[in-house]
Scaffold this active site. Structure first.
Site, short mmCIF file in Angstrom:
data_model
loop_
_atom_site.label_atom_id
_atom_site.label_comp_id
_atom_site.label_asym_id
_atom_site.label_seq_id
_atom_site.Cartn_x
_atom_site.Cartn_y
_atom_site.Cartn_z
N GLU A 36 14.95 14.80 -7.22
CA GLU A 36 13.49 14.73 -7.34
C GLU A 36 12.92 15.35 -8.66
OE1 GLU A 36 11.69 16.83 -3.90
OE2 GLU A 36 12.52 15.53 -2.58
N GLU A 59 17.88 12.45 1.41
CA GLU A 59 17.22 13.42 2.19
C GLU A 59 16.00 13.06 3.19
OE1 GLU A 59 15.43 16.54 0.13
OE2 GLU A 59 17.07 16.82 -1.49
#
Ligand code: AHR
Length: 516
Positions: free
Chosen positions: A201, A325
């Site tokens: 991220e 995820e």
């Protein structure tokens, strides 16, 4: 063995009884056509992968109880968790984060435990960790549960040198100082770690970078990550949040701007896709549940669109698309978080339906995906296991994975289902030799389905099924009632080469169908 008519009637009678007991739901008929000869692609076992972060009680207190613990353990790893995870099968496990990965320095977690530094967990509560769970402990866990390890490297606060050293430490068989250090720390043989994440991220907690800034950093890191020993590393770049096409476009535009970058192109590209819930996990309303479950249709569309965009830069599909995820992320109860750790939520029948909807999406899109990791494996978000002191409960999500594991390694085949919108019947099918695995999910709380499976160009000879079902979408497996929601055999009928299945509301079912 085909079920006899008597079995079927017994099953049907039981279904009627359940109907009467529970509520007055409607039953609708649905015809599904499975095409055993129209292949989509191999369902890589890694589509059923998982994720463990240093977050809440996922690692410390969950997977890791410590060598001196009174809780039964194998070298510090919770024995019950090891056994349960080995039983369900964990094809791949990503560690140590998440956001945590971009503030993790691997050298903190090697060598004698007593001498390891204590560090603040910056992202998940600023508590102090003693690093007793590090590289060797993680790789021992993977070995015990049969998972392929996936190490997420630190780009945000780390350096290319630190990450290349971690790779050398893990993978070089030979004589270097780092390899010798690994041997001195108890691992004479290299760990052969293949999957390496280059940041997490990075548009957020991994540095709040622009796509161009991240691409520049990615190139720099990848230059030094060509591999050690016999393992050719599979490098995974940070992809978008949900279906952010702009991030993908700008990252690959930057990566392909010069010919020189072609040899540092990533092997995998990882998007994250969470299904947020507006209610506490065990207090959903019909509306909040339906809103959350509808997100899986958007996830399927996101996979199609991200892959199509990737294809414009990578027409030969050398770069694999991952969902690094995914899972349900409900409103957190601050009291529960205080008691059990950050991002702890109970997992209910809704969580099982969500898990199975996700897996069905991955099977249907098997030609576009190489890996998908549920967040997270123990005590955090969409957990397979919940632990408390010496107890360890298998959640309904665990059982959903167990029901759908028959698809791993098989070839996904085309399925036509009625277009009933995002809350309609969800089906995936896969084939191996003369046997089909067909998984059906009914996400509706108020309608049973009478499903007729028609096999295009083929005939069913026999079928058997297992089901996970609870009419209460807020119920789960608790420490008081750990076995409330578990799979059981479910009657199916084979009639004139077709398979008929009664699917109650809120149900996950896998039928194994033998072709004649
Ligand atoms: O899974 C919890 C967090 O969600 C991870 O640390 C991060 O990558 C994501 O935002």
């Amino acid at each position: 063995m085909p079920l006899t008519r008597r079995d079927w009637l017994a099953g049907a009678a039981a279904a009627v009884l359940t109907t009467r007991k529970s509520s007055a739901w409607q039953t609708a008929a649905r015809r599904v056509t499975v095409h055993p000869d129209l292949e989509v692609g191999v369902i890589q076992p890694a589509l059923h992968g998982h994720f463990a972060e240093h977050l809440g009680s996922c690692v410390y207190g969950g997977l890791w109880v410590g060598r001196d613990s009174a809780i039964p353990n194998i070298n510090g790893l919770r024995k019950q968790a090891v056994e349960d995870l080995r039983a369900v099968g964990i094809p791949v496990l990503r560690w140590p984060g998440g956001c945590f990965a971009d503030d993790y320095h691997w050298r903190d977690g090697i060598g004698p435990a007593a001498r390891r530094p204590k560090r603040v967990n910056l992202w998940w509560g600023k508590y102090v960790e003693d690093n007793s769970f590090g590289t060797h402990e993680f790789l021992e866990l993977c070995r015990l549960i049969g998972a392929e390890p996936y190490l997420a490297g630190n780009v945000g606060s780390g350096t290319p040198a630190e990450l290349r050293d971690w790779m050398e430490y893990c993978n070089l068989p030979g004589e270097s100082t780092l390899a010798e250090e690994r041997k001195a720390n108890g691992a004479p043989e290299p760990f052969h770690v293949r999957y390496w994440g280059v940041g997490n991220e990075n548009w957020g907690c991994g540095g709040f970078l622009t796509a161009e800034e991240y691409a520049a950093l990615y190139r720099r890191f990848a230059t030094y990550l060509g591999g050690f020993g016999t393992v050719k590393p599979y490098l995974i770049a940070c992809g978008p949040s949900s279906n952010d096409l702009d991030w993908t476009r700008r990252f690959f535009a930057s990566m392909t701007a010069t010919r020189l970058t072609s040899h540092v192109m990533p092997h995998g590209y990882a998007m994250h896709f969470y299904s947020s819930g507006k209610a506490l996990a065990a207090q959903h309303t019909v509306e909040t549940m339906q809103e959350q479950l509808s997100s899986f249709a958007r996830m399927e569309e996101a996979i199609r669109q991200q892959r199509a965009l990737l294809d414009t830069y990578d027409p030969e599909r050398k770069i694999g698309l991952l969902i690094d995820e995914w899972g349900v992320w409900d409103r957190m109860d601050p009291e529960d978080e205080k008691r059990y750790g950050r991002l702890w939520q109970p997992i209910t029948m809704r969580g099982a339906v969500a898990a199975a909807l996700g897996l069905n999406v991955f099977h249907r899109q098997a030609d576009k995906l190489v890996m998908c990791n549920l967040a997270q494996i123990v005590n955090v978000l969409h957990a397979l296991l919940l632990t408390r002191e010496d107890r360890c409960v298998r959640t309904p999500a665990y059982h959903a994975f167990d029901l759908l594991k028959a698809h791993r390694g098989r070839t996904a085949v085309r399925v036509e289902t009625p277009q009933d919108g995002p809350l309609g019947l969800s089906v995936s099918a896969s084939r191996q030799d003369n046997e089909l695995a067909v998984s059906c999910v009914n996400p509706r709380h108020d309608a049973a389905l009478r499903v007729e499976l028609v096999l295009a160009g083929a005939q069913a000879a026999s079928a058997a099924a297992r089901i996970l079902h609870d009419p209460d979408f807020n119920s789960g497996n608790t420490f008081a009632q750990p076995e409330r929601i578990t799979p059981r055999a479910h009657p199916v009928r084979v009639q004139a080469g077709r398979v008929e299945i009664e699917l109650p509301p809120l149900a996950v079912l896998t039928a194994m169908v033998r072709l004649s």
